[in-house]
Design a protein around this motif. Structure first.
Motif, short mmCIF file in Angstrom:
data_model
loop_
_atom_site.label_atom_id
_atom_site.label_comp_id
_atom_site.label_asym_id
_atom_site.label_seq_id
_atom_site.Cartn_x
_atom_site.Cartn_y
_atom_site.Cartn_z
N VAL A 1 -2.00 -7.97 6.95
CA VAL A 1 -0.68 -7.40 7.76
C VAL A 1 -0.50 -5.74 7.03
N VAL A 2 -1.66 -5.25 7.22
CA VAL A 2 -1.60 -3.66 7.00
C VAL A 2 -0.88 -3.21 8.45
N ALA A 3 0.26 -2.11 7.93
CA ALA A 3 0.63 -1.79 9.22
C ALA A 3 1.34 -0.48 9.02
N VAL A 4 1.12 0.57 9.83
CA VAL A 4 1.67 2.24 9.45
C VAL A 4 2.50 2.45 10.71
N ARG A 5 3.70 3.23 10.58
CA ARG A 5 4.47 3.71 11.58
C ARG A 5 3.36 4.49 12.51
N ARG B 1 0.25 7.57 11.88
CA ARG B 1 -1.13 7.23 11.84
C ARG B 1 -2.13 8.19 11.54
N GLY B 2 -3.34 7.89 11.19
CA GLY B 2 -4.45 9.05 10.90
C GLY B 2 -4.46 9.83 9.84
N GLY B 3 -3.25 9.80 9.12
CA GLY B 3 -2.98 10.92 8.10
C GLY B 3 -3.38 10.07 6.54
N GLY B 4 -4.01 9.08 6.51
CA GLY B 4 -4.21 8.30 5.27
C GLY B 4 -3.31 7.42 4.68
N VAL B 5 -2.17 7.28 5.35
CA VAL B 5 -1.21 6.37 4.90
C VAL B 5 -1.32 4.88 4.87
N GLY B 6 -2.42 4.41 5.97
CA GLY B 6 -3.04 3.02 5.56
C GLY B 6 -3.81 2.96 4.38
N ILE B 7 -4.52 3.80 4.10
CA ILE B 7 -5.51 3.83 2.98
C ILE B 7 -4.45 3.69 1.56
N ARG B 8 -3.43 4.53 1.79
CA ARG B 8 -2.39 4.53 0.60
C ARG B 8 -1.57 3.40 0.34
N THR C 1 -13.34 -3.86 17.21
CA THR C 1 -12.87 -2.58 18.02
C THR C 1 -11.70 -1.72 17.31
N ASN C 2 -11.00 -2.48 16.19
CA ASN C 2 -9.96 -1.72 15.45
C ASN C 2 -10.56 -0.75 14.47
N LEU C 3 -11.22 0.46 15.12
CA LEU C 3 -11.77 1.38 14.39
C LEU C 3 -11.25 1.91 13.07
N CYS D 1 -11.03 -1.02 10.42
CA CYS D 1 -12.28 -1.07 9.73
C CYS D 1 -12.47 -0.12 8.72
N ARG D 2 -12.30 1.22 9.22
CA ARG D 2 -12.38 2.42 8.31
C ARG D 2 -11.62 2.28 7.05
N MET D 3 -10.46 2.05 7.41
CA MET D 3 -9.40 1.91 6.12
C MET D 3 -9.82 1.00 5.21
N GLU E 1 -12.92 -0.17 4.67
CA GLU E 1 -14.09 0.37 4.09
C GLU E 1 -13.89 1.39 3.11
N ARG E 2 -12.98 2.22 3.18
CA ARG E 2 -12.69 3.38 2.44
C ARG E 2 -12.09 2.98 1.13
N CYS E 3 -11.67 1.46 1.32
CA CYS E 3 -10.82 1.01 0.12
C CYS E 3 -11.86 0.20 -0.79
C1 LIG Z 1 -4.97 0.16 10.91
C2 LIG Z 1 -3.79 1.23 10.71
C3 LIG Z 1 -3.12 0.16 9.60
C4 LIG Z 1 -4.53 2.16 9.87
O1 LIG Z 1 -3.74 3.13 9.06
P1 LIG Z 1 -3.81 4.69 9.15
O2 LIG Z 1 -2.70 5.38 8.63
O3 LIG Z 1 -3.90 5.15 10.56
O4 LIG Z 1 -5.48 4.75 8.72
P2 LIG Z 1 -5.68 6.09 7.77
O5 LIG Z 1 -5.03 7.50 8.14
O6 LIG Z 1 -5.54 5.64 6.17
O7 LIG Z 1 -7.24 6.25 8.04
C5 LIG Z 1 -8.24 5.33 7.46
C6 LIG Z 1 -9.49 5.82 7.93
O8 LIG Z 1 -9.66 5.28 9.13
C7 LIG Z 1 -10.03 6.52 9.90
N1 LIG Z 1 -9.38 6.42 11.27
C8 LIG Z 1 -8.06 6.46 11.47
N2 LIG Z 1 -7.79 6.26 12.88
C9 LIG Z 1 -8.88 6.23 13.61
C10 LIG Z 1 -9.41 5.79 14.80
N3 LIG Z 1 -8.39 5.89 15.73
N4 LIG Z 1 -10.63 5.87 15.26
C11 LIG Z 1 -11.58 5.96 14.21
N5 LIG Z 1 -11.21 6.08 12.76
C12 LIG Z 1 -9.92 6.19 12.53
C13 LIG Z 1 -9.55 7.69 9.29
O9 LIG Z 1 -10.21 8.97 9.66
C14 LIG Z 1 -9.68 7.12 7.82
O10 LIG Z 1 -11.11 7.42 7.53
P3 LIG Z 1 -11.61 8.74 6.66
O11 LIG Z 1 -10.70 8.71 5.62
O12 LIG Z 1 -13.07 8.25 6.18
O13 LIG Z 1 -11.60 9.58 7.49
C15 LIG Z 1 -3.04 1.63 11.68
O14 LIG Z 1 -3.70 2.18 12.58
C16 LIG Z 1 -1.87 0.71 11.99
O15 LIG Z 1 -0.84 0.36 11.76
N6 LIG Z 1 -2.60 -0.18 13.38
C17 LIG Z 1 -1.86 -1.16 13.87
C18 LIG Z 1 -1.68 -2.35 13.09
C19 LIG Z 1 -3.27 -2.91 12.83
O16 LIG Z 1 -4.01 -2.76 13.70
N7 LIG Z 1 -3.33 -3.32 11.49
C20 LIG Z 1 -4.54 -3.87 10.97
C21 LIG Z 1 -4.58 -5.38 11.44
S1 LIG Z 1 -6.20 -5.89 11.01
#
Ligand SMILES: CC(C)(COP(=O)(O)OP(=O)(O)OC[C@H]1O[C@@H](n2cnc3c(N)ncnc32)[C@H](O)[C@@H]1OP(=O)(O)O)[C@@H](O)C(=O)NCCC(=O)NCCS
Length: 268
Positions: A194-198, A202-209, A234-236, A239-241, A243-245
């Motif tokens: 249940v990871v979710a970021v406003r 997104r894309g600024g490291g908040v998901g990892i944090r 498909t949820n790149l 997946c990346r977040m 793996e980074r953890c």
């Molecule tokens: C999935 C989610 C939580 C990620 O949060 P985020 O703050 O965008 O992710 P981060 O900025 O911490 O990025 C994590 C990594 O993913 C990469 N990344 C982020 N967005 C990406 C994208 N659209 N495509 C490819 N890579 C991406 C980042 O570059 C980072 O990798 P890096 O540190 O090696 O560069 C967020 O996108 C979200 O809330 N999505 C909707 C809800 C969801 O799908 N939750 C997951 C359910 S399984």
């Protein structure tokens, strides 16, 4: 656990599944092959749980999650589900051991930041807090867990909520607990999700944090030997977040929720 009919969230169908999962929690914790998945019924060993029970669950509740299924068993499960008018689309499973996750998340969280702050449950009005958290998750397309599970009343759990200090609004959520019972080979594995970021953050490291503190708490505070997370291939970003953890893709197992053919997707 208090009031299984309340403190739930989501669509009427999602609330019904959460209520059923909570009501069955004690027996599920004791049943070989059953998983306490919190948002829906579950199994990590369909033959042990029994296909009659799985079919009845799909008929009555219209969803059941299959967890940690060996990839060579997936076609058989798909076939059996098709025979009762149901389908499953598999998610990838990521997991990792305690030491790797602890060290990786320590590194990720070492740099102090104050642009977002942890939001903790208040001493009073906790129901309103969990309702806000659930509303945030649901608004991001992520099916929320019941408050009884998020709060740890249903078993050891770790919840992370990050907020904007300017106005206290929620910026991100993540959560971990133990879904597998004492009969399962995965009983010492915590699930995180249940990871979710406003959206605008997104894309600024908040998901990892927000993910890292939950994983770290799972291994350091809750005693998990491993932690797993699921994501669609498909949820790149997800997946990346993950793996980074410190978690790695498991090529030998798959998980996801089975539903009747054509049913609305349960969660992201
Ligand atoms: C999935 C989610 C939580 C990620 O949060 P985020 O703050 O965008 O992710 P981060 O900025 O911490 O990025 C994590 C990594 O993913 C990469 N990344 C982020 N967005 C990406 C994208 N659209 N495509 C490819 N890579 C991406 C980042 O570059 C980072 O990798 P890096 O540190 O090696 O560069 C967020 O996108 C979200 O809330 N999505 C909707 C809800 C969801 O799908 N939750 C997951 C359910 S399984």
């Amino acid at each position: 656990m208090t009031e299984p009919a309340s403190r739930l969230h989501g669509s009427a169908a999602q609330r019904k599944l959460q209520a059923a999962s909570l009501a069955a929690a004690d027996s599920v914790r004791d049943t070989p092959g059953a998983v306490f998945a919190a948002r829906v019924a579950g199994t990590d060993d369909p033959d042990r749980l029994g296909w009659d029970r799985i079919a009845a669950t799909l008929r009555d509740e219209r969803a059941i999650t299959f967890r940690m299924i060996p990839v060579d068993a997936c076609p058989d499960i798909e076939q059996r589900l098709a025979e009762i008018g149901c389908e499953i689309t598999w998610w990838d499973v990521f997991d990792g051991p305690r030491d790797t996750i602890g060290a990786t998340c320590d590194d990720l969280l070492a740099a102090a930041r104050d642009d977002l702050v942890p939001l903790l449950p208040p001493a009073s009005a906790q129901d309103a807090f969990y309702e806000r958290v659930q509303g945030f998750m649901a608004g991001r397309g992520v099916a929320p867990c019941p408050a009884q599970v998020l709060s740890g009343e249903a078993g050891p759990a770790a919840l992370a909520v990050l907020a904007d200090p300017a106005d206290g609004s929620i910026a991100a959520t993540a959560f971990s607990y133990f879904p597998y019972n004492r009969h399962s080979p995965h009983r010492a594995t915590a699930w995180a999700g249940v990871v979710a970021v406003r959206e605008v953050m997104r894309g600024g490291g908040v998901g990892i944090r927000v993910n890292a503190p939950v994983l770290r708490a799972a291994v350091k505070d809750l005693g998990a030997e491993r932690v797993q997370e699921y994501a669609r291939t498909t949820n790149l970003a997800s997946c990346r977040m993950i793996e980074r953890c410190g978690l790695r893709l498991r090529r030998d197992v798959r998980s996801n929720i089975a539903q009747p053919d054509g049913a609305r997707r349960f969660t992201r």
